[in-house]
Motif scaffolding. Structure first.
Motif, PDB file in Angstrom:
ATOM      1  N   TYR A 119      40.268  25.795  50.311  1.00  0.00           N
ATOM      2  CA  TYR A 119      40.915  27.017  49.890  1.00  0.00           C
ATOM      3  C   TYR A 119      39.843  28.009  49.479  1.00  0.00           C
ATOM      4  CZ  TYR A 119      45.596  24.988  49.684  1.00  0.00           C
ATOM      5  OH  TYR A 119      46.794  24.417  49.999  1.00  0.00           O
ATOM      6  N   LYS A 155      39.261  31.596  47.178  1.00  0.00           N
ATOM      7  CA  LYS A 155      39.882  32.339  46.091  1.00  0.00           C
ATOM      8  C   LYS A 155      39.064  33.573  45.737  1.00  0.00           C
ATOM      9  CE  LYS A 155      41.890  31.860  41.485  1.00  0.00           C
ATOM     10  NZ  LYS A 155      41.387  33.157  41.028  1.00  0.00           N
ATOM     11  N   ALA A 174      41.373  37.398  40.608  1.00  0.00           N
ATOM     12  CA  ALA A 174      42.716  37.916  40.317  1.00  0.00           C
ATOM     13  C   ALA A 174      43.727  37.604  41.419  1.00  0.00           C
ATOM     14  CB  ALA A 174      42.687  39.416  40.052  1.00  0.00           C
ATOM     15  N   GLU A 175      43.402  36.679  42.295  1.00  0.00           N
ATOM     16  CA  GLU A 175      44.364  36.247  43.312  1.00  0.00           C
ATOM     17  C   GLU A 175      44.486  34.730  43.274  1.00  0.00           C
ATOM     18  OE1 GLU A 175      43.225  39.731  46.572  1.00  0.00           O
ATOM     19  OE2 GLU A 175      43.495  37.655  47.203  1.00  0.00           O
ATOM     20  N   GLY A 176      45.581  34.206  43.834  1.00  0.00           N
ATOM     21  CA  GLY A 176      45.697  32.770  43.965  1.00  0.00           C
ATOM     22  C   GLY A 176      44.850  32.259  45.120  1.00  0.00           C
ATOM     23  N   PRO A 177      44.600  30.949  45.164  1.00  0.00           N
ATOM     24  CA  PRO A 177      43.836  30.373  46.279  1.00  0.00           C
ATOM     25  C   PRO A 177      44.568  30.576  47.600  1.00  0.00           C
ATOM     26  CG  PRO A 177      44.008  28.810  44.461  1.00  0.00           C
ATOM     27  CD  PRO A 177      44.950  29.931  44.157  1.00  0.00           C
ATOM     28  N   PHE A 204      44.843  29.203  51.559  1.00  0.00           N
ATOM     29  CA  PHE A 204      44.515  28.097  52.447  1.00  0.00           C
ATOM     30  C   PHE A 204      43.612  28.577  53.578  1.00  0.00           C
ATOM     31  CE2 PHE A 204      44.808  24.348  54.847  1.00  0.00           C
ATOM     32  CZ  PHE A 204      45.154  24.661  56.146  1.00  0.00           C
ATOM     33  N   PHE A 233      37.306  26.175  47.158  1.00  0.00           N
ATOM     34  CA  PHE A 233      37.729  24.913  46.569  1.00  0.00           C
ATOM     35  C   PHE A 233      38.009  23.897  47.655  1.00  0.00           C
ATOM     36  CE2 PHE A 233      38.122  26.021  42.178  1.00  0.00           C
ATOM     37  CZ  PHE A 233      38.466  27.352  42.146  1.00  0.00           C
ATOM     38  N   THR A 236      35.855  21.561  41.597  1.00  0.00           N
ATOM     39  CA  THR A 236      35.629  22.632  40.624  1.00  0.00           C
ATOM     40  C   THR A 236      35.228  23.948  41.267  1.00  0.00           C
ATOM     41  OG1 THR A 236      33.389  21.799  40.308  1.00  0.00           O
ATOM     42  CG2 THR A 236      35.050  21.091  38.721  1.00  0.00           C
TER      43      THR A 236
END
Lengths: 111, 113
Positions: free
Chosen positions: A36, A38, A41-44, A46, A89, A103
């Motif tokens: 993923y 990222k 300020a955004e989500g991960p 895919f 990630f 992490t």
């Protein structure tokens, strides 16, 4: 108990060169691996995945390699672009829908 | 459909107060997940639903946490008697049954002061 490890917190690469992000895992029962990306300020988001029965999956500039004997996977980005600068990630799935994340590695692509 | 929507984007609350977050998944996705991310860490699994059934809960989800998905559509995550350690980004994601790369929302950042 960190089952998915990304030992490099950061990576800096010149635009046009290859970026290689690494991930190690401890549980041989993981059946699927995902990457993923990222942005702040955004989500991960895919990016790419690979089944444990394969050793390579390619999607455009992104290739994921899986070495089951070493319990290691890597994400190759070729050629790297400034827009690739983000946190990456690695995640692994254990026969359920739950993902276990590393992490993260912060990639910076400079001109 | 514009993806997974989470509200609010930010929440600041005093210790001891209750907070509730909402997640609206992609409409055709049966599965809905909650994760928590703290600084310098990857997302950590909290719980997940298939339709309205809550199928798994992490031991991270203490008694103060509860999640619901009453009609198999949107979901809420409530934290009672918030503590400073609850400060984190709370992420919601959804997926269709057969998809492994689920779609995350932008998250709700909780700050407990």
């Amino acid at each position: 108990d960190q089952q998915v490890k990304q030992n490099s917190p950061s990576l800096s690469v010149q635009e046009g060169r290859i970026s290689i992000l690494n991930c190690d895992y401890t549980n041989s029962m993981f059946d699927y691996f995902l990457w993923y990306k990222k942005y702040p300020a955004e989500g991960p988001t895919f990016l790419i995945s690979i089944s444990s029965i394969k050793d390579k999956n390619e999607d455009g500039r992104f290739t994921v390699f899986l070495n089951k004997s070493a319990k290691h996977l890597s994400l190759h980005i070729v050629p790297s672009q400034p827009g690739d600068s983000a946190v990456y990630f690695c995640a692994a799935r254990l026969h359920t829908d739950k993902l276990i994340f590393g992490t993260g590695t912060r990639l910076q692509v400079f001109p | 459909d514009t993806g997974v929507s989470q509200n609010p984007r930010h929440k600041i609350t005093k210790r001891g107060q209750n907070v509730t977050f909402r997640c609206d998944p992609i409409s055709e996705h049966n599965r809905l997940y909650w994760y928590r991310q703290t600084l310098g860490q990857g997302p950590e699994f909290l719980t997940y639903f298939q339709n309205e059934a809550q199928l798994e809960k992490s031991r991270l989800l203490s008694d103060r946490f509860s999640a619901e998905r009453p009609k198999g559509s949107f979901s809420t995550l409530e934290i009672q008697r918030t503590e400073q350690g609850d400060s984190a980004m709370y992420l919601c994601a959804s997926s269709p049954d057969s998809d492994y790369g689920y779609t995350f929302g932008s998250g709700t950042r909780l700050t407990v002061v």
